[in-house]
Design a protein around this motif. Structure first.
Motif, PDB file in Angstrom:
ATOM      1  N   GLY A  81       0.799  -1.220   0.000  1.00  0.00           N
ATOM      2  CA  GLY A  81       0.000   0.000   0.000  1.00  0.00           C
ATOM      3  C   GLY A  81       0.829   1.266   0.000  1.00  0.00           C
ATOM      4  N   SER A  82       1.895   1.303   0.792  1.00  0.00           N
ATOM      5  CA  SER A  82       2.696   2.524   0.863  1.00  0.00           C
ATOM      6  C   SER A  82       3.419   2.771  -0.461  1.00  0.00           C
ATOM      7  N   ASP A  83       3.872   1.701  -1.118  1.00  0.00           N
ATOM      8  CA  ASP A  83       4.509   1.876  -2.429  1.00  0.00           C
ATOM      9  C   ASP A  83       3.512   2.427  -3.446  1.00  0.00           C
ATOM     10  N   ALA A  84       2.299   1.899  -3.410  1.00  0.00           N
ATOM     11  CA  ALA A  84       1.273   2.382  -4.337  1.00  0.00           C
ATOM     12  C   ALA A  84       0.954   3.852  -4.079  1.00  0.00           C
ATOM     13  N   LEU A  85       0.888   4.247  -2.819  1.00  0.00           N
ATOM     14  CA  LEU A  85       0.623   5.653  -2.498  1.00  0.00           C
ATOM     15  C   LEU A  85       1.768   6.553  -2.953  1.00  0.00           C
ATOM     16  N   ARG A  86       3.005   6.088  -2.774  1.00  0.00           N
ATOM     17  CA  ARG A  86       4.147   6.893  -3.238  1.00  0.00           C
ATOM     18  C   ARG A  86       4.116   7.055  -4.756  1.00  0.00           C
ATOM     19  N   THR A  87       3.804   5.980  -5.469  1.00  0.00           N
ATOM     20  CA  THR A  87       3.718   6.046  -6.926  1.00  0.00           C
ATOM     21  C   THR A  87       2.600   6.995  -7.352  1.00  0.00           C
ATOM     22  N   ALA A  88       1.452   6.876  -6.691  1.00  0.00           N
ATOM     23  CA  ALA A  88       0.337   7.763  -7.019  1.00  0.00           C
ATOM     24  C   ALA A  88       0.697   9.219  -6.734  1.00  0.00           C
ATOM     25  N   ALA A  89       1.385   9.466  -5.627  1.00  0.00           N
ATOM     26  CA  ALA A  89       1.785  10.834  -5.289  1.00  0.00           C
ATOM     27  C   ALA A  89       2.741  11.399  -6.339  1.00  0.00           C
ATOM     28  N   ALA A  90       3.678  10.581  -6.803  1.00  0.00           N
ATOM     29  CA  ALA A  90       4.616  11.042  -7.825  1.00  0.00           C
ATOM     30  C   ALA A  90       3.880  11.374  -9.118  1.00  0.00           C
ATOM     31  N   GLU A  91       2.934  10.526  -9.496  1.00  0.00           N
ATOM     32  CA  GLU A  91       2.175  10.790 -10.725  1.00  0.00           C
ATOM     33  C   GLU A  91       1.303  12.034 -10.569  1.00  0.00           C
ATOM     34  N   LEU A  92       0.714  12.226  -9.417  1.00  0.00           N
ATOM     35  CA  LEU A  92      -0.081  13.438  -9.182  1.00  0.00           C
ATOM     36  C   LEU A  92       0.800  14.682  -9.217  1.00  0.00           C
ATOM     37  N   HIS A  93       2.020  14.572  -8.705  1.00  0.00           N
ATOM     38  CA  HIS A  93       2.948  15.699  -8.745  1.00  0.00           C
ATOM     39  C   HIS A  93       3.278  16.053 -10.193  1.00  0.00           C
ATOM     40  N   LYS A  94       3.520  15.029 -11.025  1.00  0.00           N
ATOM     41  CA  LYS A  94       3.791  15.279 -12.452  1.00  0.00           C
ATOM     42  C   LYS A  94       2.598  15.956 -13.115  1.00  0.00           C
ATOM     43  N   LEU A  95       1.403  15.477 -12.798  1.00  0.00           N
ATOM     44  CA  LEU A  95       0.198  16.070 -13.384  1.00  0.00           C
ATOM     45  C   LEU A  95       0.049  17.524 -12.949  1.00  0.00           C
ATOM     46  N   ALA A  96       0.284  17.798 -11.678  1.00  0.00           N
ATOM     47  CA  ALA A  96       0.184  19.178 -11.191  1.00  0.00           C
ATOM     48  C   ALA A  96       1.201  20.077 -11.888  1.00  0.00           C
ATOM     49  N   THR A  97       2.397  19.562 -12.102  1.00  0.00           N
ATOM     50  CA  THR A  97       3.423  20.345 -12.800  1.00  0.00           C
ATOM     51  C   THR A  97       2.987  20.660 -14.225  1.00  0.00           C
TER      52      THR A  97
END
Length: 83
Positions: A44-60
């Motif tokens: 779960g924590s790995d999935a959340l980190r991956t999702a956070a990174a992808e959301l950061h890219k989208l926000a950028t």
């Protein structure tokens, strides 16, 4: 008070379907508890980190698009890390 035998065949079919549905539902719950939940807890924590990174890219990308469209940079959120 004894239960009566169903007078219509569809009533028995409905009872049989309900019995099968209950058994299938129990199997689904057992599968989720035995297979899915432990895997989510492990990963779960790995999935959340991956999702956070992808959301950061989208926000950028959204910020870049907004800058190109309006010319003014969008405001930084209060909790955003400083560049």
């Amino acid at each position: 008070m004894a239960t009566e035998e169903p007078k219509r065949p569809w009533e028995q079919q409905l009872r049989d379907a309900a019995t099968h549905l209950e058994a299938d539902l129990k199997n689904v719950v057992k599968y989720i508890n035995d297979e899915v939940v432990p895997d989510v807890r492990r990963n779960g924590s790995d999935a959340l980190r991956t999702a956070a990174a992808e959301l950061h890219k989208l926000a950028t990308r959204m910020d870049d698009h907004a800058r190109r469209s309006s010319g003014a940079p969008p405001p930084q959120p209060k909790d955003a890390p400083k560049p």
